[in-house]
Write an enzyme that holds these catalytic residues in place. Structure first.
Site, short mmCIF file in Angstrom:
data_model
loop_
_atom_site.label_atom_id
_atom_site.label_comp_id
_atom_site.label_asym_id
_atom_site.label_seq_id
_atom_site.Cartn_x
_atom_site.Cartn_y
_atom_site.Cartn_z
N LYS A 12 46.73 106.50 -14.71
CA LYS A 12 45.87 106.31 -13.54
C LYS A 12 45.08 107.57 -13.25
CE LYS A 12 49.54 103.36 -11.76
NZ LYS A 12 50.63 103.90 -12.62
N TYR A 23 51.90 111.58 -11.24
CA TYR A 23 53.36 111.54 -11.37
C TYR A 23 53.91 112.82 -12.00
CZ TYR A 23 52.98 106.43 -10.64
OH TYR A 23 52.71 105.18 -10.15
N HIS A 78 43.67 105.10 -9.14
CA HIS A 78 45.00 105.06 -8.53
C HIS A 78 44.99 104.47 -7.12
CE1 HIS A 78 49.16 107.16 -8.79
NE2 HIS A 78 49.24 106.00 -8.20
N ASP A 113 54.26 102.69 -17.92
CA ASP A 113 53.33 102.90 -16.81
C ASP A 113 53.54 104.28 -16.20
OD1 ASP A 113 51.48 101.38 -14.63
OD2 ASP A 113 52.87 102.75 -13.62
#
Length: 327
Positions: A83, A54, A116, A49
């Protein structure tokens, strides 16, 4: 729940299968991220994930590419979730965002792609993941989420994405997507753990046959200060709860294993995050025992509606939920 009935994959409402346990990668960067992903896949994790925000998709993609090149694991054996970045919520930007994530991850498709959060941000055209206004606050934008969802559906139609879903959405916002979209979300991801069990949201998703994924299933012990409420008691740690420790001792398991097993038996997928290779291996060893009913009841009694991720930097966004509907 009988041990033999807890299979390692959940079936989505489109027939696809999602591994029940995955590797959460929030805050994992560079060499550390690559080391965790390398080890995770070696010991049996198949669900990774990540998210564009990120800033670790490239590290993950490089690691997976190397593993594939060595012939150890093929792409079809892995399940990759990413996402949509908050600056890409305009429908014209979704295709670009998908293609960038595919390029970063060195793959031709994503198994799952999530919006997200409902809280979009202005796209300044400079690739900034967290654009700011002059006063230093986030430069937020209220996009038409139904239009964003239609663009997500196009990504499925184009074959770049297998399944689509939502993250950090309220039941009201999920209902809006269900009512206006052609595809019912296959997955909804949200904070969920023994201190914040999300019973109403889980029931809502179940009614639409939407699989739920719990992030921070261990209570977010490494959460950055910027995400917490100023009033949060940092000494309140789920992994150190007396009831959790007592149950862990009874089963000769770690507190983390008890907390993960508890959510798995609630039919959630879980994506615990850790930078410890020892805990990484510990977290996946949760399929060879089951909790007795009395212990499930004790863990259920821990629910105190406590969120660790407050997202207060989005609190002025028009789509930010009030305290009664989060999530």
């Amino acid at each position: 729940m009988q041990l033999t009935s807890l299979l390692r994959r959940l079936v989505l409402n489109n027939g696809a299968k999602m591994p029940r346990i995955g590797v959460g990668t929030y805050l994992l960067l560079g060499d550390q991220c690559q080391e965790v992903i390398e080890r995770a896949i070696a010991i049996g994790y198949r669900h990774i994930d990540t998210a564009w925000s990120y800033e670790n998709e490239k590290a993950i993609g490089s690691t997976i590419h190397d593993i594939e090149h060595r012939g150890n694991i093929g792409r079809k054996q892995l399940y990759i979730t990413s996402k949509l970045g908050r600056t890409f919520f305009h429908p014209r930007d979704v295709k670009y965002a998908v293609e960038e994530s595919l390029d970063n991850l060195q793959t031709t498709y994503l198994d799952m792609y999530l919006i997200h959060s409902p809280w979009g941000m202005k796209n300044h055209g400079d690739g900034n993941r967290k654009p700011l206004k002059e006063d230093g606050t986030y430069d937020c934008e209220a996009y038409d989420l139904n239009a964003t969802w239609r663009a997500m559906e196009e990504a499925v139609k184009d074959g770049h994405v297998k399944s689509i879903g939502l993250s950090n959405f309220t039941t009201k916002q999920i209902q809006m997507i269900v009512d206006n979209g052609k595809i019912v979300p296959q997955n909804v991801q949200f904070e969920c753990h023994a201190y914040y069990q999300q019973n109403s949201l889980r029931k809502f998703c179940s009614d639409y046959n939407i699989v739920c994924t719990a992030y921070s299933p261990l209570g977010a012990p490494g959460i950055p200060d910027s995400h917490q409420a100023k009033s949060h008691n940092k000494d309140l740690q789920l992994l150190e709860d007396d009831i959790v420790i007592t149950i862990a001792t009874k089963y000769n398991r770690s507190p983390a294993q008890i907390l993960l097993r508890f959510l798995l038996e609630k039919n959630l997928a879980v994506i615990p995050k850790t930078s410890s290779l020892q805990r990484l291996e510990e977290n996946i060893c949760v399929f060879d025992f089951e909790l007795e009913k009395e212990d499930v009841t004790l863990l259920e009694s821990l629910d105190r509606g406590l969120r660790f991720f407050m997202f207060e930097h989005y609190k002025d966004h028009p789509y930010f939920p009030n305290k009664n509907e989060f999530f």
